[in-house]
Motif scaffolding. Structure first.
Motif, PDB file in Angstrom:
ATOM      1  N   GLU A   1       0.823  -1.209   0.000  1.00 15.14           N
ATOM      2  CA  GLU A   1       0.000   0.000   0.000  1.00 15.14           C
ATOM      3  C   GLU A   1       0.856   1.258   0.000  1.00 15.14           C
ATOM      4  N   THR A   2       1.886   1.267   0.837  1.00 17.24           N
ATOM      5  CA  THR A   2       2.765   2.441   0.902  1.00 17.24           C
ATOM      6  C   THR A   2       3.504   2.643  -0.412  1.00 17.24           C
ATOM      7  N   PHE A   3       3.960   1.545  -0.999  1.00 18.54           N
ATOM      8  CA  PHE A   3       4.682   1.634  -2.274  1.00 18.54           C
ATOM      9  C   PHE A   3       3.786   2.235  -3.354  1.00 18.54           C
ATOM     10  N   LEU A   4       2.565   1.732  -3.482  1.00 20.45           N
ATOM     11  CA  LEU A   4       1.667   2.222  -4.529  1.00 20.45           C
ATOM     12  C   LEU A   4       1.225   3.652  -4.256  1.00 20.45           C
ATOM     13  N   ALA A   5       0.973   3.978  -2.992  1.00 17.01           N
ATOM     14  CA  ALA A   5       0.550   5.334  -2.645  1.00 17.01           C
ATOM     15  C   ALA A   5       1.656   6.348  -2.898  1.00 17.01           C
ATOM     16  N   GLY A   6       2.901   5.892  -2.894  1.00 21.84           N
ATOM     17  CA  GLY A   6       4.023   6.798  -3.077  1.00 21.84           C
ATOM     18  C   GLY A   6       4.400   7.052  -4.520  1.00 21.84           C
ATOM     19  N   GLN A   7       3.710   6.414  -5.466  1.00 20.78           N
ATOM     20  CA  GLN A   7       4.047   6.608  -6.879  1.00 20.78           C
ATOM     21  C   GLN A   7       3.527   7.962  -7.356  1.00 20.78           C
ATOM     22  N   ARG A   8       4.349   8.712  -8.076  1.00 23.33           N
ATOM     23  CA  ARG A   8       3.980  10.052  -8.528  1.00 23.33           C
ATOM     24  C   ARG A   8       3.963  10.194 -10.049  1.00 23.33           C
ATOM     25  N   ALA A   9       4.596   9.300 -10.772  1.00 19.27           N
ATOM     26  CA  ALA A   9       4.648   9.414 -12.231  1.00 19.27           C
ATOM     27  C   ALA A   9       3.253   9.261 -12.822  1.00 19.27           C
ATOM     28  N   ASP A  10       3.017   9.891 -13.973  1.00 16.27           N
ATOM     29  CA  ASP A  10       1.704   9.801 -14.620  1.00 16.27           C
ATOM     30  C   ASP A  10       1.318   8.359 -14.911  1.00 16.27           C
ATOM     31  N   SER A  11       2.301   7.514 -15.165  1.00 17.54           N
ATOM     32  CA  SER A  11       2.015   6.120 -15.507  1.00 17.54           C
ATOM     33  C   SER A  11       1.865   5.233 -14.276  1.00 17.54           C
ATOM     34  N   ARG A  12       1.960   5.847 -13.065  1.00 14.17           N
ATOM     35  CA  ARG A  12       1.967   5.017 -11.865  1.00 14.17           C
ATOM     36  C   ARG A  12       1.096   5.517 -10.713  1.00 14.17           C
ATOM     37  N   PHE A  13       0.642   6.744 -10.731  1.00 13.23           N
ATOM     38  CA  PHE A  13      -0.004   7.262  -9.533  1.00 13.23           C
ATOM     39  C   PHE A  13      -1.335   6.556  -9.291  1.00 13.23           C
ATOM     40  N   TRP A  14      -1.725   6.563  -8.031  1.00 14.03           N
ATOM     41  CA  TRP A  14      -2.959   5.928  -7.575  1.00 14.03           C
ATOM     42  C   TRP A  14      -4.054   6.999  -7.573  1.00 14.03           C
TER      43      TRP A  14
END
Length: 724
Positions: free
Chosen positions: A433-446
């Motif tokens: 959860e922390t890993f996914l919530a921390g994504q900021r790139a347009d191809s990765r953000f939640w």
């Protein structure tokens, strides 16, 4: 190694036994690709023998080359038979035995005893020198094929349906029929005998194989790899299996024990069956090995380089490989992969399999699932495993609903696996959860809640989402609507998606039609609030009917309206709700309200982590250069049934609404900002779904004032507030 060109007589004429290692693949040749072409070649040689001139100086019949085989002579107990281990060419050798045996059987019935005996010595060893009945056969296949091979070669006519349907028995039957037809056994007996004699000579002396005999120190696996393109192409799994067990044999490990404990389960039709992977059909075992190699190597593995990737993963030299541990790891993950369909539909794993792997067709994240399933409950608590799956499912579904790119999922999967491998299984859910919530790139953000609302409020999802994905979302909303104590907590699968406002609404839905209403209908027709599930697709006459029975009867369309027909075709909660909320009609206002309700349920079904909402709000404010004070402030939640007491910037709006007496208020965004004494949140001007949400500060303020927002028009920047 030594290579010689030999005839079947030279290969099988002595008392010899060619043993196929138990770890080699089963017999897979078939009529179209191998048996029929081989027989055509042999029949052509037999015709040449039949018509060749006889006498001194006559030209010799040209031989036909069948290809190459690789044999090894393993160390073993002394006996009266020469033993050979088949390293490569087992399909070819086995098929040649089937054909020789079939010819012997036809010759015994329609030719001469001499011809039959000449062929008999090529398929049977002398019984007087045998220590075991299986030693009678010149070729002895891998253990999975031994019963069917014996049935084919003995042909006692009492075969079970399973044995009769095997490739070995069918191959033998094919050669019997082909040889009998070519020999013309139903015609002149003398002519048949002559043709069988020519065939016997062709089979014994005019077929050639290149026999490669290994010597001490030869690398059997390298030779095996160089020849694997002959005959039926090998699966990547076949190459991997041979490499692993060649290593085991060279290290004098218990090959039979390792095979039966760890690999035998993979040598079944279930694993070799070709299943869909995108637009291709790939053996199930190769798909599994692809996922498994990613979990082992933690790097990208090209689907067409499975075997090479496996070799590169092995230590150098190979004797450093902990082979039993490797096989145990592989067989454990294979068992978990095979058991995915057995998980209950209501379990986190069962939901993930159906929603993500099947409906979303996101098999790229399967390595994460395999990694999570490999641990015991003590190593990875169930609550952490389920949290990890729920987080990944939410991330995938939200991005799909927001129509965001999926091009980076494979790399994100690898990054997540590396993070999980680094931190260990105990906190896998928190880490995911922390890993996914921390994504900021347009191809990765939640995507945040507001982003989901904005994406779905007016999105024509019937056209923009794949049917399987859209059906899964509607099923999830239905399941969320059901109570935990329901007798059937899970929505039936494979239902049909139906429009409530018909796609052909112009037929009966034109009463009171205005240009504005027609425009709104066109905009909302394919939104999620206008879609439902039914057991069977309604035919056009039912689908396009007026809404109520009275309306349908008044225009002469039918005795019943669409609402009644919907009730006949489904018992879903999401349809029962329609009866309660829209018994008299269905149009754009009901669609908007149902869309808003569905969106809120979707947000609850696939929640974003608490941290992501705050991060998304700050990111939006920064991106749009909005002062921090203009970002919606969180408000305290009230207990159900209580009025909401607000202390934030929207409190003036609540007070103003409480002073109003009108049933509805049509106001502009500017007028609302005047009442509030400050700007609306940016999302209010960029997404109409923001107005229909029940959780943001503006909606709470409106609700506290006794109203709810309807008909928010971003183009005109107006909204109609209707008394609750």
């Amino acid at each position: 190694m030594q290579a010689h060109t030999l005839t079947p007589t030279e290969i099988f004429g002595n008392q010899v036994r060619h043993v196929v290692p138990l770890f080699q693949r089963p017999y897979v040749w078939n009529e179209q690709d191998q048996w029929a072409p081989l027989w055509e070649d042999v029949a052509r040689v037999a015709e040449d023998v039949l018509t060749a001139p006889v006498g001194y100086g006559a030209p010799a019949v040209a031989p036909h080359f069948l290809g190459a085989i690789v044999l090894d002579q393993p160390a073993g107990p002394p006996g009266f038979l020469t033993m050979r281990q088949v390293i490569d060419g087992q399909q070819r050798l086995t098929t040649l035995q089937l054909m020789l045996n079939a010819a012997q059987r036809v010759a015994a019935q329609h030719g001469s005893t001499l011809h039959a005996q000449a062929l008999q010595v090529l398929v049977r060893n002398q019984p007087e020198i045998l220590q075991d009945p299986s030693e009678a056969y010149k070729v002895w296949p891998t253990d999975r094929d031994q019963d069917t091979f014996r049935a084919a070669m003995d042909g006692d006519g009492t075969l079970s349906a399973e044995l009769a349907g095997s490739a070995l028995v069918r191959g033998h039957d094919f050669f019997v029929r082909a040889i009998a037809e070519w020999s013309q056994v139903t015609g002149d007996p003398d002519k048949a005998a002559a043709r069988l004699q020519a065939l016997t000579q062709a089979l014994r002396d005019h077929l050639k194989l290149v026999v490669i005999q290994l010597e001490p120190g030869d690398n059997a696996q390298v030779i095996f790899e160089s020849l694997n393109s002959r005959g039926m192409p090998l699966l990547a799994a076949d190459l991997i299996k041979n490499l692993v067990f060649q290593i085991a044999q060279a290290r004098q490990l218990d090959v039979a024990g390792l095979y039966r404990k760890h690999w035998e389960q993979l040598d079944t039709d279930h694993w070799r069956l070709r299943v869909a992977r995108g637009r291709q059909y790939v053996p199930r075992i190769d798909i599994f090995l692809h996922h498994w190699l990613i979990t082992r190597t933690l790097r990208e593995v090209p689907a067409d380089r499975l075997y090479l990737s496996f070799k590169e993963h092995l230590p150098t030299p190979p004797d450093q490989l902990e082979l039993p541990a490797l096989l145990a790891d592989l067989s454990r993950d294979a068992a978990n992969y095979a058991a995915l369909e057995q998980w209950p539909a209501g379990s986190a794993v069962g939901r993930f399999r159906y929603r993500v792997l099947q409906a979303m067709d996101s098999a790229v994240v399967t390595p994460v699932l395999l990694w999570l399933l490999r641990w015991t409950d003590q190593e990875l608590p169930t609550v952490q495993r389920d949290k990890a799956l729920a987080a990944l499912e939410s991330w995938l579904v939200r991005r799909a609903l927001c129509r965001l790119t999926s091009k980076d999922i494979n790399r994100l999967t690898l990054d997540l696996l590396r993070k999980l491998d680094e931190t260990g299984p105990a906190t896998a859910g928190d880490v995911t959860e922390t890993f996914l919530a921390g994504q900021r790139a347009d191809s990765r953000f939640w995507p945040s809640d507001d982003q989901v609302r904005e994406a779905l409020t007016t999105a024509p999802v019937y056209r923009t989402l794949l049917r399987a994905r859209l059906r899964m979302v509607l099923e999830a909303v239905e399941e969320h609507r059901r109570t935990p104590k329901s007798e059937q907590p899970h929505c039936p699968r494979n239902l049909t998606i139906e429009h409530l406002l018909p796609q052909g609404w112009q037929t009966y839905w034109t009463a009171g039609l205005t240009e504005e209403l027609a425009t709104d209908r066109a905009a909302l027709l394919h939104t999620i609030g206008n879609l439902t599930l039914v057991n069977n697709k309604l035919n056009p006459s039912m689908s396009n009917r007026p809404w109520t029975d009275e309306q349908a009867q008044s225009v002469g369309a039918a005795d019943t309206g669409k609402l009644t027909e919907l009730q006949k075709h489904t018992t879903l909660k999401i349809n029962a709700d329609i009866v309660l909320t829209a018994p008299h009609g269905w149009d754009v206002e009901q669609i908007r309200q149902r869309t808003a309700e569905f969106i809120e349920r979707i947000i609850q079904i696939w929640p974003a982590p608490a941290v992501s909402a705050a991060v998304a709000a700050l990111a939006t404010a920064e991106k749009e250069k909005v002062p921090a004070g203009e970002v919606d402030e969180p408000e305290e939640e009230s207990a159900p049934g209580q009025s909401i007491a607000l202390t934030g910037k929207y409190r003036p709006l609540t007070d103003w609404l409480r002073e109003q007496d009108a049933a509805s208020l049509s106001v502009t965004f500017d007028e609302l900002e005047t009442v509030i004494g400050g700007p609306l949140a940016p999302s209010a001007r960029t997404g109409s779904g923001y107005w229909y949400s029940q959780s943001n500060s503006l909606s709470k303020a409106i609700a506290a004032g006794g109203y709810q927002a309807t008909r928010a028009r971003l183009v005109d920047e107006t909204v109609v507030l209707v008394r609750r």
